[in-house]
Design a protein around this motif. Structure first.
Motif, short mmCIF file in Angstrom:
data_model
loop_
_atom_site.label_atom_id
_atom_site.label_comp_id
_atom_site.label_asym_id
_atom_site.label_seq_id
_atom_site.Cartn_x
_atom_site.Cartn_y
_atom_site.Cartn_z
N ALA A 1 8.34 15.41 2.71
CA ALA A 1 8.92 14.81 1.51
C ALA A 1 8.30 13.44 1.23
O ALA A 1 8.30 12.56 2.08
CB ALA A 1 10.42 14.68 1.66
N GLY A 2 7.75 13.31 0.06
CA GLY A 2 7.29 12.04 -0.45
C GLY A 2 8.11 11.72 -1.68
O GLY A 2 8.74 12.60 -2.27
N ASP A 3 8.11 10.47 -2.09
CA ASP A 3 8.90 10.06 -3.24
C ASP A 3 8.02 9.24 -4.18
O ASP A 3 7.68 8.10 -3.87
CB ASP A 3 10.10 9.24 -2.77
N PRO A 4 7.68 9.80 -5.33
CA PRO A 4 6.85 9.06 -6.29
C PRO A 4 7.48 7.74 -6.73
O PRO A 4 6.77 6.81 -7.10
CB PRO A 4 6.72 10.02 -7.47
N ALA A 5 8.79 7.64 -6.65
CA ALA A 5 9.48 6.42 -7.07
C ALA A 5 9.14 5.23 -6.16
O ALA A 5 9.36 4.08 -6.54
CB ALA A 5 10.99 6.65 -7.10
N MET B 1 0.85 -1.18 0.00
CA MET B 1 0.00 0.00 0.00
C MET B 1 0.90 1.24 0.00
O MET B 1 1.90 1.30 0.68
CB MET B 1 -0.90 -0.02 1.24
N ALA B 2 0.48 2.22 -0.77
CA ALA B 2 1.25 3.45 -0.91
C ALA B 2 1.18 4.31 0.36
O ALA B 2 0.24 4.20 1.15
CB ALA B 2 0.71 4.25 -2.09
N ASP B 3 2.15 5.17 0.51
CA ASP B 3 2.15 6.20 1.55
C ASP B 3 1.51 7.45 0.96
O ASP B 3 1.79 7.81 -0.19
CB ASP B 3 3.59 6.48 1.98
N ILE B 4 0.64 8.10 1.72
CA ILE B 4 -0.09 9.26 1.20
C ILE B 4 0.85 10.37 0.73
O ILE B 4 0.57 11.06 -0.25
CB ILE B 4 -1.11 9.79 2.24
N PHE B 5 2.01 10.52 1.38
CA PHE B 5 2.94 11.58 0.97
C PHE B 5 3.63 11.24 -0.34
O PHE B 5 3.97 12.12 -1.12
CB PHE B 5 3.93 11.87 2.09
N ASP B 6 3.82 9.95 -0.61
CA ASP B 6 4.37 9.53 -1.91
C ASP B 6 3.36 9.80 -3.01
O ASP B 6 3.72 10.26 -4.10
CB ASP B 6 4.77 8.06 -1.88
N VAL B 7 2.08 9.54 -2.75
CA VAL B 7 1.03 9.82 -3.73
C VAL B 7 0.93 11.33 -3.95
O VAL B 7 0.84 11.80 -5.08
CB VAL B 7 -0.33 9.23 -3.29
N ALA B 8 0.99 12.10 -2.87
CA ALA B 8 0.93 13.57 -2.99
C ALA B 8 2.09 14.09 -3.82
O ALA B 8 1.92 14.98 -4.67
CB ALA B 8 0.92 14.21 -1.61
#
Length: 109
Positions: free
Chosen positions: A74-78, A1-8
């Motif tokens: 900080a989120g990371d789309p990668a 499951m993704a982290d909301i900050f990565d999605v943001a």
């Protein structure tokens, strides 16, 4: 499951500009909605709350600082899986051109 900050972060990256708090929360909500509709699973674990001016993810909203620009943890789309990334891109491609007010009207309906 993704982290909301990565999605943001993926949303901001796809828009190629700062979305602003209201627009970002609306796009996060729509990404979550699309994920539930298409896969039957949540994209991320955080829950939205209905506030007077629209849906808000408190963890994101409370992290945003106001000093002339939006700054988000900080989120990371990668870190998104390919399917999470594609879901997020599809939502931004479909709704990203709309204003925060337009998105608010959609999420209110």
């Amino acid at each position: 499951m993704a982290d909301i900050f990565d999605v943001a972060a993926a949303i901001d990256e796809r828009l190629d500009r700062d979305a602003g708090a209201g627009k970002l929360c609306a796009l996060l909500y729509l990404a979550q909605d699309w994920s539930l509709a298409w896969t039957g699973r949540e994209l991320f674990a955080d829950e939205a709350e209905a506030w007077e001016r629209g849906l808000v993810f408190p963890i994101v909203r409370n992290d945003i600082k106001y000093d002339g620009e939006t700054r988000l943890r900080a989120g990371d789309p990668a870190r998104l899986s390919e399917s999470e990334r594609l879901m997020t891109e599809a939502v931004v491609d479909h709704y990203g051109h709309l204003s925060g007010a337009d998105l608010s009207a959609i999420t209110h309906s």
